[in-house]
Design a protein around this motif. Structure first.
Motif, PDB file in Angstrom:
ATOM      1  N   ILE A   1      -8.889  -3.706   4.708  1.00 33.73           N
ATOM      2  CA  ILE A   1      -8.553  -4.635   5.703  1.00 33.73           C
ATOM      3  C   ILE A   1     -10.181  -5.515   5.625  1.00 33.73           C
ATOM      4  O   ILE A   1     -11.049  -4.771   5.991  1.00 33.73           O
ATOM      5  CB  ILE A   1      -8.039  -4.457   6.789  1.00 33.73           C
ATOM      6  N   LEU A   2     -10.339  -6.905   5.481  1.00 30.58           N
ATOM      7  CA  LEU A   2     -11.493  -7.471   5.701  1.00 30.58           C
ATOM      8  C   LEU A   2     -11.083  -8.469   6.953  1.00 30.58           C
ATOM      9  O   LEU A   2     -10.785  -9.413   6.969  1.00 30.58           O
ATOM     10  CB  LEU A   2     -11.874  -8.161   4.405  1.00 30.58           C
TER      11      LEU A   2
ATOM     12  N   GLY B   1     -24.543 -11.860   2.559  1.00 32.63           N
ATOM     13  CA  GLY B   1     -24.488 -11.294   1.403  1.00 32.63           C
ATOM     14  C   GLY B   1     -24.108  -9.598   1.565  1.00 32.63           C
ATOM     15  O   GLY B   1     -24.694  -8.791   0.954  1.00 32.63           O
ATOM     16  N   ILE B   2     -23.798  -9.382   2.544  1.00 34.59           N
ATOM     17  CA  ILE B   2     -23.308  -8.080   2.862  1.00 34.59           C
ATOM     18  C   ILE B   2     -22.217  -7.517   1.957  1.00 34.59           C
ATOM     19  O   ILE B   2     -21.260  -8.429   1.581  1.00 34.59           O
ATOM     20  CB  ILE B   2     -22.654  -7.473   4.547  1.00 34.59           C
ATOM     21  N   LYS B   3     -22.268  -6.302   1.478  1.00 35.15           N
ATOM     22  CA  LYS B   3     -21.456  -5.764   0.629  1.00 35.15           C
ATOM     23  C   LYS B   3     -20.059  -5.475   1.242  1.00 35.15           C
ATOM     24  O   LYS B   3     -19.817  -5.381   2.360  1.00 35.15           O
ATOM     25  CB  LYS B   3     -21.846  -4.347   0.201  1.00 35.15           C
ATOM     26  N   LEU B   4     -19.129  -5.750   0.276  1.00 33.08           N
ATOM     27  CA  LEU B   4     -17.590  -5.546   0.530  1.00 33.08           C
ATOM     28  C   LEU B   4     -17.337  -4.196   1.211  1.00 33.08           C
ATOM     29  O   LEU B   4     -16.601  -4.242   2.325  1.00 33.08           O
ATOM     30  CB  LEU B   4     -16.936  -5.794  -0.797  1.00 33.08           C
ATOM     31  N   GLY B   5     -18.103  -3.162   0.645  1.00 31.39           N
ATOM     32  CA  GLY B   5     -17.607  -1.944   1.146  1.00 31.39           C
ATOM     33  C   GLY B   5     -18.176  -1.585   2.634  1.00 31.39           C
ATOM     34  O   GLY B   5     -17.639  -0.871   3.406  1.00 31.39           O
ATOM     35  N   ASP B   6     -19.018  -2.404   2.892  1.00 30.61           N
ATOM     36  CA  ASP B   6     -19.651  -2.294   4.375  1.00 30.61           C
ATOM     37  C   ASP B   6     -19.108  -3.363   5.301  1.00 30.61           C
ATOM     38  O   ASP B   6     -18.795  -2.971   6.477  1.00 30.61           O
ATOM     39  CB  ASP B   6     -21.194  -2.761   4.489  1.00 30.61           C
ATOM     40  N   ALA B   7     -18.163  -4.339   4.877  1.00 28.25           N
ATOM     41  CA  ALA B   7     -17.535  -5.287   5.497  1.00 28.25           C
ATOM     42  C   ALA B   7     -15.824  -4.860   5.706  1.00 28.25           C
ATOM     43  O   ALA B   7     -15.525  -5.124   6.856  1.00 28.25           O
ATOM     44  CB  ALA B   7     -17.436  -6.394   4.957  1.00 28.25           C
ATOM     45  N   MET B   8     -15.403  -4.256   4.786  1.00 27.87           N
ATOM     46  CA  MET B   8     -14.025  -4.053   5.035  1.00 27.87           C
ATOM     47  C   MET B   8     -14.007  -2.613   5.601  1.00 27.87           C
ATOM     48  O   MET B   8     -14.433  -1.771   5.483  1.00 27.87           O
ATOM     49  CB  MET B   8     -13.418  -3.992   3.551  1.00 27.87           C
ATOM     50  N   VAL B   9     -12.635  -2.553   5.972  1.00 29.78           N
ATOM     51  CA  VAL B   9     -12.209  -1.220   6.773  1.00 29.78           C
ATOM     52  C   VAL B   9     -10.692  -0.804   6.158  1.00 29.78           C
ATOM     53  O   VAL B   9     -10.113  -1.734   5.782  1.00 29.78           O
ATOM     54  CB  VAL B   9     -12.129  -1.603   8.436  1.00 29.78           C
ATOM     55  N   LYS B  10     -10.598   0.092   6.523  1.00 32.93           N
ATOM     56  CA  LYS B  10      -9.080   1.178   6.030  1.00 32.93           C
ATOM     57  C   LYS B  10      -8.107   0.638   6.928  1.00 32.93           C
ATOM     58  O   LYS B  10      -8.467   0.972   8.293  1.00 32.93           O
ATOM     59  CB  LYS B  10      -9.556   2.336   5.485  1.00 32.93           C
ATOM     60  N   ASP B  11      -7.014   0.344   6.519  1.00 36.03           N
ATOM     61  CA  ASP B  11      -5.884   0.387   7.422  1.00 36.03           C
ATOM     62  C   ASP B  11      -5.523   1.929   8.100  1.00 36.03           C
ATOM     63  O   ASP B  11      -5.711   2.702   7.291  1.00 36.03           O
ATOM     64  CB  ASP B  11      -4.657  -0.078   6.832  1.00 36.03           C
ATOM     65  N   PRO B  12      -5.476   2.004   9.550  1.00 37.31           N
ATOM     66  CA  PRO B  12      -5.318   3.227   9.896  1.00 37.31           C
ATOM     67  C   PRO B  12      -4.038   3.814   9.508  1.00 37.31           C
ATOM     68  O   PRO B  12      -3.766   5.107   9.754  1.00 37.31           O
ATOM     69  CB  PRO B  12      -5.340   3.139  11.430  1.00 37.31           C
ATOM     70  N   LEU B  13      -3.036   3.080   9.084  1.00 38.05           N
ATOM     71  CA  LEU B  13      -1.683   3.649   9.066  1.00 38.05           C
ATOM     72  C   LEU B  13      -1.428   3.807   7.395  1.00 38.05           C
ATOM     73  O   LEU B  13      -0.519   4.651   6.796  1.00 38.05           O
ATOM     74  CB  LEU B  13      -0.779   2.706   9.482  1.00 38.05           C
ATOM     75  N   THR B  14      -2.178   3.018   6.537  1.00 38.28           N
ATOM     76  CA  THR B  14      -1.751   3.269   5.148  1.00 38.28           C
ATOM     77  C   THR B  14      -3.343   3.062   4.225  1.00 38.28           C
ATOM     78  O   THR B  14      -4.108   3.115   4.893  1.00 38.28           O
ATOM     79  CB  THR B  14      -1.120   2.011   4.638  1.00 38.28           C
ATOM     80  N   GLU B  15      -3.111   3.073   3.102  1.00 36.86           N
ATOM     81  CA  GLU B  15      -4.393   3.082   2.235  1.00 36.86           C
ATOM     82  C   GLU B  15      -4.842   1.669   1.852  1.00 36.86           C
ATOM     83  O   GLU B  15      -5.729   1.472   1.193  1.00 36.86           O
ATOM     84  CB  GLU B  15      -4.295   3.627   0.919  1.00 36.86           C
ATOM     85  N   ALA B  16      -4.145   0.644   2.588  1.00 34.21           N
ATOM     86  CA  ALA B  16      -4.559  -0.710   2.365  1.00 34.21           C
ATOM     87  C   ALA B  16      -5.854  -0.854   3.141  1.00 34.21           C
ATOM     88  O   ALA B  16      -6.229  -0.334   4.111  1.00 34.21           O
ATOM     89  CB  ALA B  16      -3.636  -1.696   3.182  1.00 34.21           C
TER      90      ALA B  16
ATOM     91  N   ALA C   1       0.952  -1.196  -0.290  1.00 35.38           N
ATOM     92  CA  ALA C   1      -0.081  -0.200   0.127  1.00 35.38           C
ATOM     93  C   ALA C   1       0.843   1.020  -0.137  1.00 35.38           C
ATOM     94  O   ALA C   1       0.784   2.423  -0.746  1.00 35.38           O
ATOM     95  CB  ALA C   1      -1.071  -0.252   1.301  1.00 35.38           C
ATOM     96  N   LEU C   2       1.991   1.146   0.670  1.00 41.54           N
ATOM     97  CA  LEU C   2       2.818   2.378   0.807  1.00 41.54           C
ATOM     98  C   LEU C   2       3.435   2.592  -0.619  1.00 41.54           C
ATOM     99  O   LEU C   2       3.798   3.860  -0.868  1.00 41.54           O
ATOM    100  CB  LEU C   2       3.768   2.174   1.853  1.00 41.54           C
ATOM    101  N   ALA C   3       3.785   1.546  -1.502  1.00 44.11           N
ATOM    102  CA  ALA C   3       3.916   1.616  -2.888  1.00 44.11           C
ATOM    103  C   ALA C   3       3.069   1.971  -3.702  1.00 44.11           C
ATOM    104  O   ALA C   3       3.316   2.161  -4.950  1.00 44.11           O
ATOM    105  CB  ALA C   3       4.795   0.326  -3.132  1.00 44.11           C
ATOM    106  N   GLY C   4       1.743   2.324  -3.253  1.00 42.81           N
ATOM    107  CA  GLY C   4       0.885   3.021  -4.114  1.00 42.81           C
ATOM    108  C   GLY C   4      -0.202   1.585  -4.841  1.00 42.81           C
ATOM    109  O   GLY C   4      -0.884   2.077  -5.681  1.00 42.81           O
ATOM    110  N   GLU C   5      -0.060   0.593  -4.453  1.00 44.26           N
ATOM    111  CA  GLU C   5      -0.824  -0.603  -4.878  1.00 44.26           C
ATOM    112  C   GLU C   5      -2.174  -0.542  -4.128  1.00 44.26           C
ATOM    113  O   GLU C   5      -2.448  -0.135  -3.093  1.00 44.26           O
ATOM    114  CB  GLU C   5      -0.321  -1.937  -4.791  1.00 44.26           C
ATOM    115  N   GLN C   6      -3.180  -1.004  -4.790  1.00 38.67           N
ATOM    116  CA  GLN C   6      -4.410  -1.318  -4.327  1.00 38.67           C
ATOM    117  C   GLN C   6      -4.503  -2.853  -3.467  1.00 38.67           C
ATOM    118  O   GLN C   6      -4.406  -3.610  -4.194  1.00 38.67           O
ATOM    119  CB  GLN C   6      -5.565  -1.438  -5.284  1.00 38.67           C
ATOM    120  N   VAL C   7      -4.626  -2.534  -2.418  1.00 41.34           N
ATOM    121  CA  VAL C   7      -4.232  -3.998  -1.481  1.00 41.34           C
ATOM    122  C   VAL C   7      -5.486  -4.181  -0.634  1.00 41.34           C
ATOM    123  O   VAL C   7      -5.978  -3.157   0.009  1.00 41.34           O
ATOM    124  CB  VAL C   7      -2.943  -3.702  -0.596  1.00 41.34           C
TER     125      VAL C   7
END
Length: 746
Positions: A628-629, A611-626, A573-579
């Motif tokens: 997390i599910l 069947g919960i949506k991915l956007g409702d289930a995953m969270v963002k890493d507090p330190l990077t743009e990665a 994620a720090l390298a700019g990838e979608q993780v």
């Protein structure tokens, strides 16, 4: 994104089968030749086992000190003897001096003399001279048995029953003397140093001197005994040889008499006689031939005798005179004249006398020649008979000379042998009683001031050597039996999988007071962050075209797989990838607990079941743009993550939206579902604790994996102490950490 909206191509029945099997690449570097000795490996091995190595050495040194304290104090006294080569000829025998008598002794002779000093016979003489069999102090000293006796006494064990007397005691005393005596050449001199070791200093000096004196005396005694024995043998042998020589000489004389060989020149006289007979025979044969020729010409000889006879010549002279007178008378007188008739009668008488005298001369000459021929013929026959007899005598003498020569030679040999024995007898007789030893005492032994044993320095050195050997053997044995993995070479040689790299222990790279995943975000230039980037890059250099899904697992729990998965996701994620990082450990939920996931919101279970949506289930890493599910709700017992193919479809959908999908799975050995999850990944990273996780556990986990369905798999070592690893060695990058650590930010 809701899982119910996933395209049909991501449903489980429509997922393509993974056909290519997993390849297990070996090291990218060529393997060393197994026949060579890798010194770097040995140094690294001893560094890893330095504590064991030092402990064994310390234990051996401690044992050496204790043994030194238990060993009895021993004193060594030495006496020196020199080899005596001044063998002056006391009794002259008329022979030239032997150069070998005064030549320096050879090394072999000195070595032989040292064996004589250590003989049981010489030790017995010393024991008798010092009365050691009755010396109670000496018997007590040899009865304690040295260090072994002290150890038995220290352990409370009763000593063995010692012999009380007789041959057994003498044997024990001699054995003790031989065990403590030592004889060696003194440097390069023609001398021997006799050393004796004993608990008592004074007794050590006495015994050493006794050995030296017994040795110097033994040479003369041995010579005297040898001479006496030689005299006995020679005297008996000389009498036999004398009788034999006389018998052989008598046989020669009897043979001479029996064969008429009284003179030594008998054969020469016979040869001269034969030669004389031969010469006389030749002369007689010549004379006989002449006489026979003369006898054959007897007529001519008679005429010559008649002509040459003086009487005939005188008568012829008278006739000539008378014939002149008859002629004168005939010229003067008639035929009947008395003077003429008388003269003619006288002339006729003279003619008859001349004829008669010539006949007698002729007859005498013929008879003499025949007689001479007969005489010379008889002489030839006599000479021939004498010559034959002389030749027979010469042949007989020659035949007799063969036997005489054999008898003479035998008599001469007997006489020569008799004379040699007689000369040797006189020589030995002259030397008997004045024998000289071949060695003399050079210096007596003095009571030593200090003990020679125990030698603390020597014992410590010996203990150090033994400790080094045992420590080295122990280190090698411990390292050979050590099941843990230390280096990349261990991984590739013992596991057979590609080594992805090591994850350093934070404290070993200067990071303190933080977790591994936090340090990666807070210290992106640290050695830890660089190691994570290296593992991520290595995992993507696999055998498959796709490298989106990376599954992180381990053989056993608590091996740092969750921290590694989170670090890999943050590094990308720090390298700019979608993780996206997915917590797949439905039992422990280590990732969710690490991030303190809110149990009031939906998570992975709700996506799979409700069947919960991915956007409702995953969270963002507090330190990077990665992203997390997490797992916010416990999975009930018996409920599996892979039921109904929802997880498969979710992974297929996520591939379209994320460049990297990291799966934090449960350990392989306890959870069977993990083995199926790993088959969904493009790359699998199996983490093992550095020098703790055994290779057997990793191999056991790998046996349970469907390797044919896994695209690429590699091993990483977690929590590696870089300071120790730099000393341990092993050929991987961590070995040279001290050389490149300046490139990392603190």
């Amino acid at each position: 994104m809701a899982t119910t909206n996933l395209p049909d191509r991501y449903l489980a029945p429509n997922l393509p089968a993974v056909l290519e099997g997993a390849r297990l690449p070996a090291s990218v570097l060529p393997q060393p030749d197994g026949d060579g000795v890798d010194l770097r490996y040995l140094v690294a091995l001893f560094r890893r086992r330095l504590s064991l190595f030092v402990m064994v050495i310390a234990l051996c040194l401690l044992v050496a000190v204790n043994v030194t304290m238990l060993m009895p104090r021993l004193y060594q006294a030495s006496a020196d003897v020199v080899m005596n080569r001044d063998r002056t000829q006391i009794v002259p025998d008329g022979r030239p001096a032997d150069p070998s008598l005064t030549a320096p002794p050879r090394a072999e002779e000195i070595d032989t003399e040292t064996k004589v000093i250590g003989s049981r016979d010489l030790a017995g003489r010393v024991a008798d001279a010092l009365r050691l069999e009755q010396d109670q102090a000496f018997l007590a000293a040899i009865g304690r048995g040295g260090l072994g006796g002290r150890l038995r006494a220290g352990l409370g064990l009763a000593p063995a029953q010692e012999p009380v007397g007789g041959p057994a005691r003498r044997r024990m005393v001699i054995d003790a003397l031989l065990a403590r005596i030592d004889a060696a050449r003194l440097d390069n001199a023609y001398a021997i140093r006799i050393s004796y070791t004993d608990p008592d200093a004074g007794r050590a000096a006495r015994i050493a001197n006794a050995f030296a004196e017994a040795y110097t005396a033994s040479g003369a005694n041995a010579k005297r005994a040898e001479n006496e024995k030689a005299l006995k043998v020679l005297s008996s042998r000389i009498e036999e040889l004398r009788r034999q020589a006389q018998a052989d000489f008598q046989a020669v004389q009897e043979f001479r008499v029996g064969h008429n060989l009284l003179s030594a020149q008998a054969t020469a006289l016979a040869e001269q006689e034969t030669g004389a007979y031969a010469a006389q025979l030749a002369m007689a044969r010549s004379a006989a031939a002449v006489d026979r020729g003369r006898a054959g010409a007897a007529g001519s000889a008679g005429e010559a005798a008649a002509v040459n006879s003086p009487l005939v010549q005188a008568l012829r002279a008278q006739r000539a005179t008378l014939g002149v007178r008859v002629a004168e008378l005939a010229s003067r007188y008639l035929e009947n004249h008395p003077d003429l008739v008388t003269a003619r009668q006288q002339l006729a008488e003279l003619d008859s006398q001349i004829a008669a005298e010539s006949g007698r001369a002729r007859a005498g000459a013929s008879a003499g020649l025949v007689a001479n021929a007969a005489a010379t013929g008889s002489q030839v026959g006599a000479l021939q008979a004498g010559l034959a007899a002389a030749r027979g005598k010469l042949a007989s003498d020659n035949k007799a000379l063969v036997g005489l020569d054999d008898l003479t030679r035998k008599a001469q040999a007997s006489q020569a042998l008799y004379e040699s024995y007689l000369a040797r007898y006189k020589e030995v007789l002259g030397q008997t009683g004045i024998e000289r030893a071949e060695s003399r005492l050079l210096g007596k032994a003095q009571a030593p001031r200090g003990p020679v044993s125990p030698n603390l320095a020597l014992n410590l050195a010996l203990g150090l050597v033994i400790g080094v050997l045992l420590g080295g053997a122990g280190a090698i044995a411990a390292e050979s039996a050590f099941p843990g993995l230390t280096t990349g070479e261990d991984v590739e040689n013992r596991i057979g999988l590609r080594y992805l790299g090591g994850v350093p222990l934070l404290g070993s790279v200067g990071l303190h007071g933080t977790t591994p995943a936090e340090s990666l975000a807070s210290h992106p230039g640290s050695a830890y962050a660089e190691a994570i980037r290296g593992i991520l890059a290595a995992s993507r250099q696999g055998n498959r075209d796709r490298n989106q899904v990376i599954a992180v697992s381990s053989a056993l729990p608590d091996e740092g797989k969750t921290s590694l998965a989170l670090s890999l996701a943050r590094s990308a994620a720090l390298a700019g990838e979608q993780v996206i990082l997915i917590d797949c450990d439905t039992v422990q939920r280590g990732l969710s607990a690490l991030l303190a996931a809110d149990e009031g919101r939906p998570g992975l279970r709700e996506m799979m079941r409700d069947g919960i949506k991915l956007g409702d289930a995953m969270v963002k890493d507090p330190l990077t743009e990665a992203m997390i599910l997490p797992i916010t709700t416990h999975f009930p017992e018996g409920e599996r993550l892979l039921e109904r193919g929802n997880f498969h479809r979710m992974i297929g959908a996520l591939r379209e939206h994320f460049g990297l999908i990291v799966l934090d799975t449960a350990p392989v050995l306890p959870i069977a579902e993990t083995r199926e999850l790993l088959a969904l990944a493009d790359n699998v990273v199996v983490t093992a604790l550095w020098r703790k996780t055994s290779d057997a556990a990793v191999k056991a986990a790998l046996r349970l994996l469907p390797l044919h369905a896994i695209g690429d798999i590699g091993i990483t070592l977690n929590r590696m102490d870089m300071r120790k690893q730099a000393k341990f060695g092993g050929g991987d990058a961590s070995t040279y950490y001290n050389s490149y650590k300046k490139y990392y930010a603190a």
